[in-house]
Enzyme design. Structure first.
Site: not given
Ligand code: ACM
Ligand code: ZN
Length: 530
Positions: A187, A264, A327-328
């Site tokens: 991350d 990330h 994600d994100e």
């Molecule tokens: C997440 O909780 N960003 C997958």
């Protein structure tokens, strides 16, 4: 639920305390009306079929949990106190049946994993009993899990946890009948997977000199942000990982690694700044949140990097599923980056989100060549999902519903029921600092992984459910255990029981017994309930 259960357990009264009502609750607990018992005595034999190494290992677990003495048997088991065997007729490989009668104890599984779960149930049934001889009521105890995917995620990027603790974590999953350990390894705040072709990556990317104290004030509000002076470091070597993969496999747990991309990724960018759209410089983030800096989708070196990393991931993790995050991942940098814009033109794309799909499709092809399948967080739906991808629905149930309707497989892990990094008690001062939210054990228990919006056919695409433990604020092994337990117990009943078998009040009673077992095993847990 078995109708004999309540009456039979009642009539046994003080004669026998063992009632097989463990967590997760077996589907059938049929106590023999005679009220007779068979003694389970430390040192007695536990037999396993001689030609089966996994069954031998199962017998070793029976030694560890119950103090029994493993002994191989040829064809027919005779004179054994406890017999482990295969051949239970069930379509579900994890099904087991425990029979206690005048012949002793038999734990039969539809496969070796079923036998393992049967051993766990027997272990939990007697764990709080005293003495070397335990009276087992004659009974038939049988179960099979509702879902094939029964997961729990641990984030080891925000904080590193030692290999010895990862083994304990795996033991805890095994105790709850969980069979997937989703391991979040990388991350913005740390890269913890050794890549041999990129030796600097983990060495440098796993280190941050300090960490924010408290919640983010604002990512760049340097004046109001306080940092500690404690370096966070550590990564998992491939030798250590192989050891953990084997350790988990013996307990019928698959480790599913996650390399979160293209967002990330700042820890990796800090080592290879040329892979970011701006070229950096970047530093391993000492604060939390969604970072604007992501991998550059227009740089051909990005895909080379991803393939090097995932190539080695596939070498050390035999898991069919490989999680690639997704994600994100903000698209602001891609909007402003000449390379990314040129790539969009070349591919005829109109939205930046499609660049993520472009990456996913390349990655999926790469994984398919290695006989692997891709899992992504639900954001991967946004630019169109690659063909065989499995979706992990976290922002709610909607992503999972949409994916199932498109006939993609789904793992449900919505924040409201599954984010065990949230506070578990109303009184925030009564617990260690957490990221926020409120998720008591009852709310985990209430989870229904198959939403009513899905048809029966679509519902079959829901493979299962999992809890997620992000560790921004979880700093030690004890703290991990505290966040996990007992919420993981609630999740295990979501994963094992049919919808109409669940009953929170009854669960609470069984949970009190399990808590005693946690105490015996030395696990930390949250003692209050809400
Ligand atoms: C997440 O909780 N960003 C997958
Ligand atoms: Zn770019």
């Amino acid at each position: 639920m078995n109708l004999f259960l309540a009456a039979a357990a009642f009539s046994l009264g003080a004669m026998a305390e063992v009632n097989y009502q463990v967590v997760p609750l077996p589907q059938t607990i049929q106590l023999d009306e005679s009220g007779k018992t068979t003694p389970l005595i430390k040192g007695q034999t536990v037999g396993y079929p001689a030609d089966n190494a996994q069954m031998k290992r199962n017998a070793e677990f029976a030694r560890e949990y119950l103090g029994l003495t493993p002994q191989a048997y040829e064809k027919k088991a005779k004179g054994l106190a406890v017999t482990l065997s295969l051949g239970l007729k069930s379509e579900n490989p994890d099904a087991y049946c425990i029979t206690v009668d005048k012949k002793g104890v038999t734990i039969q599984g539809a496969s070796e994993s079923g036998v393992f779960y049967g051993i766990q149930t027997l272990r939990k049934s007697v764990a709080n009993e005293q003495g070397d001889t335990i009276a087992l009521p004659w009974a038939t105890v049988a179960a099979e899990p509702r879902f094939e995917y029964r997961g729990c995620m641990l984030d080891c990027a925000r904080h590193y946890f030692p290999v010895e603790f990862i083994k304990t974590y795996i033991d805890i999953l095994a105790l709850h009948g969980i069979n997937k350990f989703h391991w979040h390894l990388t991350d913005d705040q740390g890269w913890r997977f050794e890549v041999r072709a990129l030796p600097e990556l983990a060495k440098k990317g796993s280190y941050r000199p300090y960490t924010i104290v408290g919640n983010n004030v604002g990512l760049w509000d340097a004046d109001n942000t306080i940092y500690d002076d404690t370096p966070e470091e550590g990564y998992y070597t491939q030798a250590e990982i192989k050891q953990l993969v084997d350790y988990a496999a013996e307990r019928y747990i698959t480790i599913i690694p996650e390399i979160d991309l293209p967002g990330h990724m700042v820890a990796a960018l800090s080592v290879y700044p040329e892979l970011g759209c701006t070229g950096g410089p970047y530093f391993v983030r000492p604060y939390w949140g969604v970072d604007p800096d992501v991998l550059c989708a227009g740089n051909p070196k990005t895909m080379e990097f991803i393939k090097k990393v995932l190539g080695e991931i596939c070498e050390v993790f035999p898991s069919k599923f490989i999680h690639i995050g997704g994600d994100e991942s903000p698209r602001d940098r891609w909007k402003a980056c000449p390379k990314c814009q040129a790539k969009m033109k070349e591919l005829g794309l109109t939205k930046e989100a499609q660049l993520q799909t472009f990456i996913n499709k390349e990655v999926e092809k790469f994984l398919q060549e290695r006989n692997r399948e891709l899992i992504g967080w639900d954001e991967t739906l946004e630019g169109g999902l690659s063909e065989n991808a499995t979706v992990m629905s976290w922002r709610g149930y909607e992503g999972g519903i949409e994916a199932a309707k498109q006939h993609h497989r789904v793992i449900m892990t919505p924040t409201n029921n599954c984010y065990i990094d949230y506070y578990q008690l109303k009184n925030q001062h009564a617990q260690p600092k957490a990221i926020g939210g409120y998720l008591p054990v009852s709310k985990v228990y209430d989870m229904e992984p198959v939403p009513a919006e899905l048809s029966e056919e679509e519902g079959k695409y829901i493979l299962g459910a999992q809890c997620n433990l992000w560790t921004e604020y979880v700093v030690s092994p004890d703290h991990v255990e505290y966040m996990l337990l007992p919420r993981l117990a609630a999740m295990s009943e979501v994963q094992w029981l049919q919808k109409d078998q669940k009953n929170f009040e009854q669960f609470t009673g069984r949970l009190e017994e399990l808590k005693k077992t946690y105490r015996k095993l030395g696990y930390k847990f949250c003692t209050s309930q809400e």
